[in-house]
Design a protein around this motif. Structure first.
Motif, PDB file in Angstrom:
ATOM      1  N   ALA A  52      56.513  -0.442  16.435  1.00  0.00           N
ATOM      2  CA  ALA A  52      56.294  -1.190  14.642  1.00  0.00           C
ATOM      3  C   ALA A  52      56.851  -0.355  14.100  1.00  0.00           C
ATOM      4  CB  ALA A  52      54.644  -0.755  14.632  1.00  0.00           C
ATOM      5  N   TRP A  53      57.049   0.092  12.382  1.00  0.00           N
ATOM      6  CA  TRP A  53      57.551   0.281  11.698  1.00  0.00           C
ATOM      7  C   TRP A  53      57.422  -0.318  10.293  1.00  0.00           C
ATOM      8  CZ3 TRP A  53      61.229  -2.960   7.953  1.00  0.00           C
ATOM      9  CH2 TRP A  53      61.414  -4.531   8.541  1.00  0.00           C
ATOM     10  N   GLN A  54      58.148   0.513   8.876  1.00  0.00           N
ATOM     11  CA  GLN A  54      57.826   0.369   7.683  1.00  0.00           C
ATOM     12  C   GLN A  54      58.673   1.052   7.200  1.00  0.00           C
ATOM     13  OE1 GLN A  54      53.502   1.597   6.247  1.00  0.00           O
ATOM     14  NE2 GLN A  54      54.300   4.549   7.124  1.00  0.00           N
ATOM     15  N   LEU A  55      58.518  -0.074   5.638  1.00  0.00           N
ATOM     16  CA  LEU A  55      59.132   0.862   4.412  1.00  0.00           C
ATOM     17  C   LEU A  55      58.482   1.109   3.461  1.00  0.00           C
ATOM     18  CD1 LEU A  55      63.092  -1.489   5.125  1.00  0.00           C
ATOM     19  CD2 LEU A  55      62.334   0.972   5.810  1.00  0.00           C
ATOM     20  N   GLY A  56      58.909   1.823   2.441  1.00  0.00           N
ATOM     21  CA  GLY A  56      58.116   1.640   1.296  1.00  0.00           C
ATOM     22  C   GLY A  56      58.839   2.557   0.103  1.00  0.00           C
ATOM     23  N   LEU A  57      57.891   2.472  -0.740  1.00  0.00           N
ATOM     24  CA  LEU A  57      58.720   3.205  -2.782  1.00  0.00           C
ATOM     25  C   LEU A  57      57.132   3.198  -3.301  1.00  0.00           C
ATOM     26  CD1 LEU A  57      58.670   0.966  -4.531  1.00  0.00           C
ATOM     27  CD2 LEU A  57      61.110   0.323  -3.352  1.00  0.00           C
ATOM     28  N   GLY A  58      56.862   3.692  -3.788  1.00  0.00           N
ATOM     29  CA  GLY A  58      55.791   4.774  -4.942  1.00  0.00           C
ATOM     30  C   GLY A  58      56.243   5.184  -5.807  1.00  0.00           C
ATOM     31  N   ILE A  59      55.269   5.772  -6.493  1.00  0.00           N
ATOM     32  CA  ILE A  59      55.380   6.930  -7.657  1.00  0.00           C
ATOM     33  C   ILE A  59      54.014   7.466  -7.050  1.00  0.00           C
ATOM     34  CG2 ILE A  59      55.292   7.554  -9.918  1.00  0.00           C
ATOM     35  CD1 ILE A  59      56.088   4.473 -10.566  1.00  0.00           C
ATOM     36  N   ASN A  60      54.652   9.447  -7.039  1.00  0.00           N
ATOM     37  CA  ASN A  60      53.473  10.335  -7.281  1.00  0.00           C
ATOM     38  C   ASN A  60      53.731  11.031  -8.855  1.00  0.00           C
ATOM     39  OD1 ASN A  60      51.777  10.122  -4.508  1.00  0.00           O
ATOM     40  ND2 ASN A  60      54.098  11.250  -3.440  1.00  0.00           N
ATOM     41  N   TYR A  61      52.054  11.665  -9.098  1.00  0.00           N
ATOM     42  CA  TYR A  61      52.256  12.686 -10.094  1.00  0.00           C
ATOM     43  C   TYR A  61      51.573  13.209  -9.930  1.00  0.00           C
ATOM     44  CZ  TYR A  61      50.080  13.699 -14.955  1.00  0.00           C
ATOM     45  OH  TYR A  61      50.609  14.006 -16.004  1.00  0.00           O
ATOM     46  N   GLU A  62      52.032  14.522 -10.367  1.00  0.00           N
ATOM     47  CA  GLU A  62      51.430  16.393 -10.115  1.00  0.00           C
ATOM     48  C   GLU A  62      49.859  16.188 -10.766  1.00  0.00           C
ATOM     49  OE1 GLU A  62      52.202  20.057  -9.701  1.00  0.00           O
ATOM     50  OE2 GLU A  62      53.051  19.545 -10.258  1.00  0.00           O
ATOM     51  N   VAL A  63      48.381  16.195 -10.643  1.00  0.00           N
ATOM     52  CA  VAL A  63      47.591  16.535 -11.710  1.00  0.00           C
ATOM     53  C   VAL A  63      46.917  17.391 -11.856  1.00  0.00           C
ATOM     54  CG1 VAL A  63      46.492  13.574 -11.605  1.00  0.00           C
ATOM     55  CG2 VAL A  63      46.616  15.450 -10.117  1.00  0.00           C
ATOM     56  N   ALA A  64      47.656  18.431 -11.362  1.00  0.00           N
ATOM     57  CA  ALA A  64      47.021  19.455 -11.118  1.00  0.00           C
ATOM     58  C   ALA A  64      48.255  20.361  -9.912  1.00  0.00           C
ATOM     59  CB  ALA A  64      45.384  20.036 -10.368  1.00  0.00           C
ATOM     60  N   PRO A  65      47.764  21.518  -9.522  1.00  0.00           N
ATOM     61  CA  PRO A  65      48.964  22.320  -8.648  1.00  0.00           C
ATOM     62  C   PRO A  65      48.296  21.772  -7.163  1.00  0.00           C
ATOM     63  CG  PRO A  65      48.722  24.011 -10.453  1.00  0.00           C
ATOM     64  CD  PRO A  65      47.729  22.913 -10.460  1.00  0.00           C
ATOM     65  N   VAL A  85      47.225   2.876  -2.522  1.00  0.00           N
ATOM     66  CA  VAL A  85      46.830   4.875  -3.275  1.00  0.00           C
ATOM     67  C   VAL A  85      46.629   5.398  -2.375  1.00  0.00           C
ATOM     68  CG1 VAL A  85      45.573   3.517  -6.263  1.00  0.00           C
ATOM     69  CG2 VAL A  85      44.311   4.463  -4.354  1.00  0.00           C
ATOM     70  N   ASN A  86      47.424   7.011  -2.955  1.00  0.00           N
ATOM     71  CA  ASN A  86      47.363   7.737  -2.422  1.00  0.00           C
ATOM     72  C   ASN A  86      46.466   9.475  -3.420  1.00  0.00           C
ATOM     73  OD1 ASN A  86      49.565   7.522  -3.040  1.00  0.00           O
ATOM     74  ND2 ASN A  86      49.437   9.972  -2.707  1.00  0.00           N
ATOM     75  N   LEU A  87      46.160  10.237  -2.298  1.00  0.00           N
ATOM     76  CA  LEU A  87      45.476  11.649  -3.000  1.00  0.00           C
ATOM     77  C   LEU A  87      46.215  12.530  -1.672  1.00  0.00           C
ATOM     78  CD1 LEU A  87      43.710  13.141  -4.337  1.00  0.00           C
ATOM     79  CD2 LEU A  87      41.857  13.204  -2.983  1.00  0.00           C
ATOM     80  N   THR A  88      46.464  13.290  -2.846  1.00  0.00           N
ATOM     81  CA  THR A  88      47.834  14.645  -1.982  1.00  0.00           C
ATOM     82  C   THR A  88      46.890  15.816  -2.006  1.00  0.00           C
ATOM     83  OG1 THR A  88      49.380  13.232  -1.454  1.00  0.00           O
ATOM     84  CG2 THR A  88      50.065  15.443  -1.116  1.00  0.00           C
ATOM     85  N   ILE A  89      46.610  16.140  -1.177  1.00  0.00           N
ATOM     86  CA  ILE A  89      46.772  17.875  -1.727  1.00  0.00           C
ATOM     87  C   ILE A  89      47.414  18.621  -0.686  1.00  0.00           C
ATOM     88  CG2 ILE A  89      45.328  19.764  -1.596  1.00  0.00           C
ATOM     89  CD1 ILE A  89      42.805  18.006  -1.559  1.00  0.00           C
ATOM     90  N   GLY A  90      48.030  19.745  -1.592  1.00  0.00           N
ATOM     91  CA  GLY A  90      49.436  20.825  -0.618  1.00  0.00           C
ATOM     92  C   GLY A  90      47.747  21.814  -0.266  1.00  0.00           C
ATOM     93  N   ILE A  91      48.286  22.501   1.436  1.00  0.00           N
ATOM     94  CA  ILE A  91      47.676  22.988   2.064  1.00  0.00           C
ATOM     95  C   ILE A  91      48.306  24.953   1.691  1.00  0.00           C
ATOM     96  CG2 ILE A  91      47.027  23.865   4.401  1.00  0.00           C
ATOM     97  CD1 ILE A  91      47.559  21.378   5.413  1.00  0.00           C
ATOM     98  N   ASN A  92      47.922  25.824   1.882  1.00  0.00           N
ATOM     99  CA  ASN A  92      48.144  26.606   0.977  1.00  0.00           C
ATOM    100  C   ASN A  92      47.867  27.899   2.373  1.00  0.00           C
ATOM    101  OD1 ASN A  92      48.753  26.668  -1.428  1.00  0.00           O
ATOM    102  ND2 ASN A  92      46.639  26.259  -2.098  1.00  0.00           N
TER     103      ASN A  92
END
Length: 234
Positions: free
Chosen positions: A173-186, A227-234
């Motif tokens: 399987a394969w995929q291509l994509g594009l998008g925009i992320n916005y930093e709502v908090a650190p 839509v996505n929600l991304t959270i950094g792992i400290n």
């Protein structure tokens, strides 16, 4: 005095090392996503054109999660991730056979489970908004569950019967994509993106798929807005 300087230097190095480790750890992230999945209509003739079917997928859904890391030390803006996803669409349609004047309706659903290795490139435009582009490759398993509602019209009164079957296949399987992320908090981003995903197609090579006929192929082509929600792992 010399001992004090050594202790101060050691402490400074320890703080610097801790800061570097914290920075490296923050490069890791997890993300969850979901959205609408679209598949194009398909039609096909078989048995030398004597039979045909047309499939009209409804709007479906896609869900998934990723774990990734930013590869800033290699290329600024580059990140890599492992993705697990699931998409499903209900499918309607019609089929006909001209030799004996029969036909009916198709009631089906098509689903795909996938594991993908992705690479994305974030475009720095000097703000909290970060466009990205990229793609991925991996493995997927596709399942098609079909029920044919068959109406006999060539002799006597109309009779209606139902026959069911399912077929599964797995592969590249394969995929291509594009998008925009916005930093709502650190270390917290919200985003929207588009994916063009192609999984294993289904053909008459497997048991149970001869419900339609020899030479039949159903493609697994998908367009998703998610839509996505991304959270950094400290």
């Amino acid at each position: 005095m010399r001992m004090k300087q050594i202790l101060l230097a050691t402490s400074a190095l320890a703080v610097l090392a801790g800061a570097q480790q914290a920075q490296a750890a923050s490069d890791m992230y997890v993300s969850v996503f979901g959205g609408a999945n679209f598949q194009p209509d398909q039609s096909q003739s078989f048995y030398s054109g004597e039979s045909s079917f047309a499939l009209n997928p409804d709007t479906g859904f896609v869900l998934g999660a990723t774990v990734g890391t930013r590869l800033t030390n290699w290329v600024k803006g580059l990140r890599a991730e492992l993705e697990v996803g699931y998409r499903r669409n209900d499918v309607g349609g019609v089929w006909t056979t001209s030799t004996n004047a029969t036909g009916g309706y198709v009631d089906a659903n098509m689903s795909t489970f996938s594991i993908m290795a992705n690479a994305w490139y974030d475009i720095d435009i000097g703000s909290k908004v970060r466009p990205y582009i990229g793609g991925g490759i991996g493995w997927a398993r596709t399942k098609l569950e079909v029920q044919l509602v068959e109406t006999f019209t060539f002799s006597g009164p109309n009779l209606t019967t139902r026959s069911s079957s399912q077929f599964e296949d797995s592969g590249f399987a394969w995929q291509l994509g594009l998008g925009i992320n916005y930093e709502v908090a650190p270390d917290v981003d919200l985003g929207i993106g588009y994916r063009y995903f192609v999984g294993p197609s289904l053909s008459d090579g497997g048991e149970g798929f001869l419900l339609f006929g020899d030479g039949v192929r159903v493609d697994n082509e998908n367009h998703a807005v998610q839509v996505n929600l991304t959270i950094g792992i400290n």
